[in-house]
Design a protein around this motif. Sequence first.
Motif, short mmCIF file in Angstrom:
data_model
loop_
_atom_site.label_atom_id
_atom_site.label_comp_id
_atom_site.label_asym_id
_atom_site.label_seq_id
_atom_site.Cartn_x
_atom_site.Cartn_y
_atom_site.Cartn_z
N PRO A 1 2.76 21.12 3.26
CA PRO A 1 3.23 20.63 1.96
C PRO A 1 2.18 19.75 1.30
O PRO A 1 1.44 19.01 1.96
CB PRO A 1 4.48 19.82 2.32
CG PRO A 1 4.29 19.42 3.75
CD PRO A 1 3.50 20.52 4.39
N VAL A 2 2.11 19.84 -0.01
CA VAL A 2 1.13 19.09 -0.80
C VAL A 2 1.86 18.36 -1.92
O VAL A 2 2.73 18.94 -2.59
CB VAL A 2 0.06 20.04 -1.39
CG1 VAL A 2 -0.92 19.27 -2.27
CG2 VAL A 2 -0.68 20.76 -0.26
N GLN A 3 1.52 17.11 -2.13
CA GLN A 3 2.14 16.33 -3.20
C GLN A 3 1.39 16.50 -4.51
O GLN A 3 0.20 16.78 -4.54
CB GLN A 3 2.13 14.85 -2.82
CG GLN A 3 2.94 14.53 -1.57
CD GLN A 3 2.75 13.12 -1.11
OE1 GLN A 3 3.23 12.17 -1.76
NE2 GLN A 3 2.09 12.94 0.02
N GLY B 1 3.54 -6.79 1.90
CA GLY B 1 2.80 -6.78 3.17
C GLY B 1 3.05 -5.55 4.01
O GLY B 1 2.89 -5.60 5.23
N THR B 2 3.44 -4.47 3.39
CA THR B 2 3.75 -3.25 4.15
C THR B 2 3.21 -2.05 3.40
O THR B 2 2.52 -2.18 2.39
CB THR B 2 5.27 -3.14 4.36
OG1 THR B 2 5.55 -2.07 5.27
CG2 THR B 2 6.00 -2.89 3.05
N ALA B 3 3.50 -0.85 3.92
CA ALA B 3 3.00 0.38 3.30
C ALA B 3 4.11 1.41 3.25
O ALA B 3 4.97 1.47 4.13
CB ALA B 3 1.81 0.93 4.08
N LEU B 4 4.07 2.23 2.21
CA LEU B 4 4.96 3.38 2.09
C LEU B 4 4.18 4.61 2.53
O LEU B 4 3.19 4.99 1.90
CB LEU B 4 5.43 3.54 0.65
CG LEU B 4 6.23 4.82 0.35
CD1 LEU B 4 7.54 4.82 1.12
CD2 LEU B 4 6.46 4.97 -1.14
N LEU B 5 4.63 5.23 3.61
CA LEU B 5 4.01 6.46 4.11
C LEU B 5 4.76 7.64 3.50
O LEU B 5 5.95 7.81 3.72
CB LEU B 5 4.09 6.51 5.63
CG LEU B 5 3.63 7.81 6.30
CD1 LEU B 5 2.15 8.08 6.02
CD2 LEU B 5 3.89 7.74 7.81
N ALA C 1 0.84 -1.20 0.00
CA ALA C 1 0.00 0.00 0.00
C ALA C 1 0.87 1.24 0.00
O ALA C 1 2.03 1.20 0.42
CB ALA C 1 -0.92 0.01 1.22
N VAL C 2 0.31 2.33 -0.48
CA VAL C 2 0.93 3.64 -0.34
C VAL C 2 -0.01 4.52 0.47
O VAL C 2 -1.23 4.44 0.32
CB VAL C 2 1.26 4.29 -1.70
CG1 VAL C 2 2.36 3.54 -2.40
CG2 VAL C 2 0.04 4.38 -2.58
N CYS C 3 0.57 5.35 1.33
CA CYS C 3 -0.22 6.18 2.23
C CYS C 3 0.23 7.64 2.10
O CYS C 3 0.98 8.15 2.94
CB CYS C 3 -0.05 5.71 3.67
SG CYS C 3 -0.69 4.06 4.00
N PRO C 4 -0.23 8.32 1.06
CA PRO C 4 0.17 9.72 0.91
C PRO C 4 -0.65 10.66 1.78
O PRO C 4 -1.80 10.36 2.13
CB PRO C 4 -0.10 10.00 -0.57
CG PRO C 4 -1.22 9.07 -0.93
CD PRO C 4 -1.02 7.84 -0.07
N SER C 5 -0.05 11.78 2.13
CA SER C 5 -0.81 12.86 2.77
C SER C 5 -1.53 13.63 1.66
O SER C 5 -1.79 13.07 0.59
CB SER C 5 0.13 13.75 3.58
OG SER C 5 1.20 14.22 2.78
#
Length: 248
Positions: free
Chosen positions: A207-209, A231-235, A178-182
């Motif tokens: 900040p905004v992506q 099985g993990t996430a990129l925050l 998963a990816v977890c962007p702000s």
Amino acid sequence: MDLGFEGRVVLVTGAAGGIGRATARALAAEGCRLVLADLRRPDVDGLDPDRTLAVAADVTDETALAAAVGAAERRFGGLDAVVGCHGVSGPVGTPLDAVSADQWRRVLDVNATGTFLLLRAAAPLLRRGRDAVVVLVASDSALVAAPGMAPYCASKAAVLQLARAASVDLAPDVRVVAVCPSVVDTPMSRGDLGIDAGAGFDGAGFPVQRPEEVASAVAYLCSPRARAVNGTALLSDFGYGARSGFPA
């Protein structure tokens, strides 16, 4: 870096705009063959028509998802990756005790149940794919909470945990991450936060992506280069989640 994508078949949901649209273009640039799905048929202008198929599909509709997966097999002979970019925000700014049951169900149906249905529909074909992977777009709201976003936060936390559970159930044939962007500068986030379309997020105070930045992370996670990431996430939140709110 050569991501090793050439010829791989990828299904992208939520591909009509925002992160999904940017992801489709990033993967196309890497040589992928694409099945693009959204509630309305995604725009394929600028993409190779011989390597791109656009379909209308509601992720809460099992029949529609089965048709999208079937289209990938008929057109391209299989499926190697799925990127779940679909999502709705729901009643942003509404306290939990003012959220209706229908509003709650709608957000969970699209974000959580729709993701489950997508995984279930695609799994048999992915098991036969090359370096098969699923990347699910969650949110930093899966890990932290802002006021008035209970349905969205709960749904994205479900997506994050579903990615972990699916990585176990589909191993060793399919990776799931998963990816977890702000906050990302998309029409949905602008509408949720009352941002004027002309001014954008200039002067927002945080900040905004850009969608393209998230798409780059998704592309890497989809690639065989990331074969150990499972099985993990990129925050991706500019480090805000690491900061304590306490004055000590």
